[in-house]
Write a protein that holds these residues in place. Structure first.
Motif, PDB file in Angstrom:
ATOM      1  N   TRP A   2       0.825  -1.206   0.000  1.00  7.31           N
ATOM      2  CA  TRP A   2       0.000   0.000   0.000  1.00  7.31           C
ATOM      3  C   TRP A   2       0.863   1.262   0.000  1.00  7.31           C
ATOM      4  N   GLY A   3       2.055   1.154   0.557  1.00  9.22           N
ATOM      5  CA  GLY A   3       2.962   2.292   0.561  1.00  9.22           C
ATOM      6  C   GLY A   3       3.322   2.727  -0.850  1.00  9.22           C
ATOM      7  N   TYR A   4       3.543   1.752  -1.759  1.00 10.84           N
ATOM      8  CA  TYR A   4       3.857   2.071  -3.161  1.00 10.84           C
ATOM      9  C   TYR A   4       2.672   2.737  -3.868  1.00 10.84           C
ATOM     10  N   VAL A   5       1.479   2.273  -3.550  1.00  8.66           N
ATOM     11  CA  VAL A   5       0.279   2.851  -4.152  1.00  8.66           C
ATOM     12  C   VAL A   5       0.114   4.303  -3.702  1.00  8.66           C
ATOM     13  N   ILE A   6       0.308   4.535  -2.415  1.00  6.01           N
ATOM     14  CA  ILE A   6       0.177   5.897  -1.891  1.00  6.01           C
ATOM     15  C   ILE A   6       1.259   6.792  -2.480  1.00  6.01           C
ATOM     16  N   ILE A   7       2.491   6.316  -2.552  1.00 10.54           N
ATOM     17  CA  ILE A   7       3.578   7.096  -3.153  1.00 10.54           C
ATOM     18  C   ILE A   7       3.277   7.389  -4.620  1.00 10.54           C
ATOM     19  N   GLY A   8       2.716   6.412  -5.336  1.00 12.43           N
ATOM     20  CA  GLY A   8       2.338   6.616  -6.742  1.00 12.43           C
ATOM     21  C   GLY A   8       1.299   7.715  -6.894  1.00 12.43           C
ATOM     22  N   PHE A   9       0.270   7.710  -6.038  1.00 12.70           N
ATOM     23  CA  PHE A   9      -0.763   8.753  -6.094  1.00 12.70           C
ATOM     24  C   PHE A   9      -0.188  10.119  -5.761  1.00 12.70           C
ATOM     25  N   VAL A  10       0.682  10.189  -4.783  1.00 10.15           N
ATOM     26  CA  VAL A  10       1.300  11.469  -4.413  1.00 10.15           C
ATOM     27  C   VAL A  10       2.144  11.995  -5.562  1.00 10.15           C
ATOM     28  N   LEU A  11       2.913  11.143  -6.219  1.00  5.34           N
ATOM     29  CA  LEU A  11       3.726  11.565  -7.360  1.00  5.34           C
ATOM     30  C   LEU A  11       2.859  12.053  -8.517  1.00  5.34           C
ATOM     31  N   MET A  12       1.742  11.364  -8.788  1.00  4.12           N
ATOM     32  CA  MET A  12       0.831  11.804  -9.852  1.00  4.12           C
ATOM     33  C   MET A  12       0.209  13.148  -9.499  1.00  4.12           C
ATOM     34  N   TRP A  13      -0.127  13.371  -8.240  1.00  6.33           N
ATOM     35  CA  TRP A  13      -0.714  14.630  -7.795  1.00  6.33           C
ATOM     36  C   TRP A  13       0.287  15.767  -7.959  1.00  6.33           C
ATOM     37  N   VAL A  14       1.549  15.541  -7.576  1.00  6.54           N
ATOM     38  CA  VAL A  14       2.597  16.558  -7.726  1.00  6.54           C
ATOM     39  C   VAL A  14       2.823  16.866  -9.202  1.00  6.54           C
ATOM     40  N   LEU A  15       2.833  15.835 -10.048  1.00  5.18           N
ATOM     41  CA  LEU A  15       2.996  16.040 -11.487  1.00  5.18           C
ATOM     42  C   LEU A  15       1.849  16.873 -12.055  1.00  5.18           C
ATOM     43  N   GLN A  16       0.623  16.629 -11.589  1.00  3.89           N
ATOM     44  CA  GLN A  16      -0.523  17.408 -12.045  1.00  3.89           C
ATOM     45  C   GLN A  16      -0.375  18.871 -11.643  1.00  3.89           C
ATOM     46  N   ILE A  17       0.095  19.129 -10.441  1.00  2.74           N
ATOM     47  CA  ILE A  17       0.294  20.508  -9.980  1.00  2.74           C
ATOM     48  C   ILE A  17       1.329  21.211 -10.843  1.00  2.74           C
ATOM     49  N   ILE A  18       2.425  20.542 -11.157  1.00  2.00           N
ATOM     50  CA  ILE A  18       3.488  21.135 -11.975  1.00  2.00           C
ATOM     51  C   ILE A  18       2.981  21.437 -13.378  1.00  2.00           C
ATOM     52  N   LEU A  19       2.309  20.479 -13.996  1.00  2.00           N
ATOM     53  CA  LEU A  19       1.808  20.685 -15.356  1.00  2.00           C
ATOM     54  C   LEU A  19       0.718  21.755 -15.398  1.00  2.00           C
ATOM     55  N   SER A  20      -0.119  21.811 -14.374  1.00  2.91           N
ATOM     56  CA  SER A  20      -1.156  22.843 -14.321  1.00  2.91           C
ATOM     57  C   SER A  20      -0.538  24.227 -14.191  1.00  2.91           C
ATOM     58  N   SER A  21       0.559  24.335 -13.465  1.00  6.20           N
ATOM     59  CA  SER A  21       1.208  25.642 -13.334  1.00  6.20           C
ATOM     60  C   SER A  21       1.803  26.083 -14.673  1.00  6.20           C
ATOM     61  N   TYR A  22       2.334  25.140 -15.468  1.00  2.00           N
ATOM     62  CA  TYR A  22       2.820  25.485 -16.802  1.00  2.00           C
ATOM     63  C   TYR A  22       1.680  25.975 -17.688  1.00  2.00           C
ATOM     64  N   GLN A  23       0.521  25.326 -17.601  1.00  3.57           N
ATOM     65  CA  GLN A  23      -0.620  25.742 -18.399  1.00  3.57           C
ATOM     66  C   GLN A  23      -1.104  27.129 -17.960  1.00  3.57           C
ATOM     67  N   LEU A  24      -1.093  27.402 -16.680  1.00  4.17           N
ATOM     68  CA  LEU A  24      -1.496  28.702 -16.183  1.00  4.17           C
ATOM     69  C   LEU A  24      -0.539  29.798 -16.662  1.00  4.17           C
TER      70      LEU A  24
END
Length: 121
Positions: A2-24
């Protein structure tokens, strides 16, 4: 496990924040470019949908209400960029509302409404 799953979701969330800031940043750059005009009006319209393709339309028109520049962003991902919307260039904004224009959308209607509100001032 479950630790890998949680780390995967956190990494995807951080990636979304970074890409959204580029779009903004791209949105702000495009808006700044289009607002550099001597006279006329600028309107921005957004058609945001929970599911499906959303769109943002930026319209610049002269004092007579004729569209001089228009850009549209459509898509569902943060990788989309603004594209020229040549279909409504040299059209009067009255025509965009009255006639079922080929490239008419809720975002276009919102942008035209904002231009009308600026003209009324």
């Amino acid at each position: 496990m479950w630790g890998y799953v949680i780390i995967g979701f956190v990494l995807m969330w951080v990636l979304q924040i970074i890409l959204s800031s580029y779009q903004l940043k791209h949105y702000n750059k495009t808006l700044k470019e289009m607002s550099q005009r001597n006279s006329g009006f600028l309107g921005v319209g957004v058609d945001k949908r929970r599911f499906g393709v959303g769109s943002v339309v930026i319209i610049v028109c002269n004092k007579e209400g004729v569209v001089t520049e228009s850009r549209m962003l459509e898509g569902v991902t943060v990788f989309q960029r603004f594209k020229q919307n040549n279909a409504i260039i040299n059209e009067h904004i009255d025509k965009l509302i009255k006639v079922e224009h080929q490239h008419f959308s809720n975002a276009t209607k919102m942008a035209v409404d904002k231009i009308y509100s600026q003209m009324a001032l």
